[in-house]
Design a protein around this motif. Structure first.
Motif, mmCIF file in Angstrom:
data_model
loop_
_atom_site.group_PDB
_atom_site.id
_atom_site.type_symbol
_atom_site.label_atom_id
_atom_site.label_comp_id
_atom_site.label_asym_id
_atom_site.label_seq_id
_atom_site.Cartn_x
_atom_site.Cartn_y
_atom_site.Cartn_z
ATOM 1 N N PHE A 30 1.647 9.430 -6.228
ATOM 2 C CA PHE A 30 1.792 10.882 -6.087
ATOM 3 C C PHE A 30 2.928 11.405 -6.950
ATOM 4 O O PHE A 30 2.787 12.389 -7.670
ATOM 5 C CB PHE A 30 2.047 11.251 -4.619
ATOM 6 N N ALA B 169 1.609 4.344 5.550
ATOM 7 C CA ALA B 169 0.733 4.718 4.439
ATOM 8 C C ALA B 169 0.078 6.061 4.707
ATOM 9 O O ALA B 169 -0.050 6.906 3.801
ATOM 10 C CB ALA B 169 -0.327 3.639 4.213
ATOM 11 N N LEU C 17 1.108 4.041 -3.047
ATOM 12 C CA LEU C 17 0.592 5.376 -2.736
ATOM 13 C C LEU C 17 1.645 6.434 -3.042
ATOM 14 O O LEU C 17 1.399 7.419 -3.756
ATOM 15 C CB LEU C 17 0.231 5.417 -1.250
ATOM 16 N N ALA C 18 2.845 6.228 -2.502
ATOM 17 C CA ALA C 18 3.918 7.203 -2.701
ATOM 18 C C ALA C 18 4.248 7.336 -4.186
ATOM 19 O O ALA C 18 4.390 8.448 -4.715
ATOM 20 C CB ALA C 18 5.151 6.789 -1.907
ATOM 21 N N GLY D 10 2.247 13.148 0.404
ATOM 22 C CA GLY D 10 1.864 13.323 -0.999
ATOM 23 C C GLY D 10 0.931 14.500 -1.178
ATOM 24 O O GLY D 10 1.095 15.323 -2.076
ATOM 25 N N ALA E 26 2.619 8.601 4.026
ATOM 26 C CA ALA E 26 2.813 8.768 2.584
ATOM 27 C C ALA E 26 1.684 9.606 1.990
ATOM 28 O O ALA E 26 1.910 10.478 1.157
ATOM 29 C CB ALA E 26 2.894 7.406 1.897
ATOM 30 N N LEU E 27 0.443 9.320 2.428
ATOM 31 C CA LEU E 27 -0.702 10.071 1.935
ATOM 32 C C LEU E 27 -0.582 11.547 2.312
ATOM 33 O O LEU E 27 -0.760 12.442 1.483
ATOM 34 C CB LEU E 27 -1.988 9.478 2.518
ATOM 35 N N VAL F 10 0.821 -1.217 0.000
ATOM 36 C CA VAL F 10 0.000 0.000 0.000
ATOM 37 C C VAL F 10 0.854 1.266 0.000
ATOM 38 O O VAL F 10 0.676 2.160 -0.821
ATOM 39 C CB VAL F 10 -0.919 0.006 1.246
ATOM 40 N N THR F 11 1.789 1.314 0.944
ATOM 41 C CA THR F 11 2.589 2.535 1.106
ATOM 42 C C THR F 11 3.354 2.871 -0.167
ATOM 43 O O THR F 11 3.363 4.014 -0.619
ATOM 44 C CB THR F 11 3.586 2.352 2.268
#
Lengths: 202, 213
Positions: free
Chosen positions: A88, B10, A84-85, B17, B13-14, A80-81
């Protein structure tokens, strides 16, 4: 892809290709056109990181690299991480403003040369961990993003990037649409048409 | 491989971002460099440096020598078949609409060429006479040397690229410079009403931001 996982090959690729891309002649040429910048330079940078990631996954158990990998992956359950990164990073560098900044400002360009390979690395580390449904979602998002950006650049009435001409912008938009279509076909081909012919009627 | 660590990572990261996206787009408002510079002019006007110019009518001058409180600056090249013709006619119309302010010495139009090699004083005067019968309040000039040109373009955020047909493509706009010699607004060519309004507001001394919002 198998060669990619060979640590020696990956390091060689990174050590050779990355400086070559960063060096003024190749960098100036690839950034001279929007299509080359977005559809050749960015994917190459991502691929460098991706290959490094794949090689990292193959590191010998017990080695320092393997320990570092375990540490990193402990924050990356289900991938997931990383995804996600990476999302972006890739979306931001496709924006007109950041394409312009990378072309016009050396510091921004340096940031791109660091973050895009890092995103590729994150994808390589995360992809094997993504459950099938998450992979499908990622595929859908990639296709949607390619179509969104493609249509945006193709249909825009004005020049969105100051560093690139309108014709360049339209051509890039068109290529993005084709790329989206090709990607869509590539990911749906096997589920729809391929696979072993197990259920043939006798 | 703990779920808790991943959730935290996560979430980080969100957040990172979104923060990066927010910074990179001025709060999700400016996705192009052009809209970014126009927003920056409105939100945090930057001083325009004391730039040197060779005026077509009066010879060498500095920006500080122009006495009028409000300067409407645009960037042209006389060999331009499209944009600059539009800019020229826009400036002719601004000459008419702001005739009172020009006569009162409150507003001056300044067209700066970014092709000083080809655009000498004669070419610049010719460009003006193509669009307007009067020279009142409309100065044209060229930067003296290459470094000056770069400083002019950098100060106003103008990007010029060759168009592959022997000409140039650039982000044509009208730049409003106020009494304190700060770039307070950048307006599109089609917004003549907006330009006139901005010029009047800035010369009248009232809060431009309130007028523009």
């Amino acid at each position: 892809m198998r060669r990619c996982a060979d640590p020696a090959f990956a390091v060689l690729l990174a050590a050779g290709l990355w400086p070559a891309l960063a060096a003024p002649p190749l960098r100036a040429w690839l950034e001279s056109s929007m299509a080359l910048h977005m559809l050749v330079q960015l994917p190459l940078l991502g691929a460098i990181g991706f290959c490094l990631g794949r090689a990292w996954l193959q590191s010998r158990p017990g080695s320092a690299a393997a320990r570092a990998l375990a540490g990193t992956q402990s924050c990356n359950a289900g991938g997931v991480t990383g995804i996600l990164a990476a999302s972006f990073v890739m979306i931001l560098w496709m924006l007109p403003r950041l394409l312009d900044l990378a072309r016009l400002d050396a510091a921004a360009d340096a940031l791109k040369f660091l973050t895009v390979p890092a995103a590729g690395l994150a994808v390589a580390l995360s992809w094997p961990r993504l459950p099938a449904i998450a992979r499908a979602v990622v595929h859908l998002e990639v296709i949607a993003t390619l179509f969104r950006f493609g249509w945006g650049y193709l249909a825009a009435e004005e020049r969105l990037c100051l560093a690139y001409l309108a014709g360049d912008q339209q051509w890039t938009g068109e290529l993005l649409l084709w790329l989206g279509a090709a990607y869509a076909i590539a990911v749906t081909w096997r589920p729809m048409f391929g696979g072993a012919p197990r259920a043939r009627l006798a | 491989m703990s779920a808790k660590r991943t959730t935290a990572a996560a979430a980080l990261a969100l957040a990172a971002g979104l923060a990066a996206a927010h910074t990179a787009t001025d709060g999700f408002e400016a996705y192009t460099l052009e809209s970014a510079r126009r927003l920056a002019a409105l939100r945090s006007p930057a001083p325009v440096p004391g730039l040197a110019l060779e005026l077509a009518d009066r010879g060498p001058a500095r920006l500080a020598d122009l006495r009028e409180p409000v300067l409407l600056v645009d960037f042209i090249y006389t060999g331009c078949p499209t944009y600059c013709a539009a800019l020229g006619s826009v400036y002719a119309r601004l000459q008419e609409r702001l005739a009172a302010e020009i006569a009162a010495g409150e507003v001056r139009l300044v067209s700066v060429t970014f092709d000083p090699a080809h655009d000498g004083p004669a070419e610049l005067r010719q460009y003006r006479s193509r669009h307007s019968a009067s020279a009142a309040g409309w100065d044209l000039g060229r930067p003296g040397r290459e470094p000056d040109l770069k400083r002019w373009l950098a100060a106003f955020g103008v990007v010029v690229i060759p168009d592959g047909l022997g000409g140039y493509a650039h982000n044509a706009a009208v730049h409003v410079v106020g009494p304190d010699r700060k770039l307070v607004a950048i307006l599109g060519l089609d917004d003549i009403d907006g330009i006139v309004k901005a010029a009047r507001e800035v010369s009248g001394g009232s809060e431009l931001h309130a007028a523009m919002r």
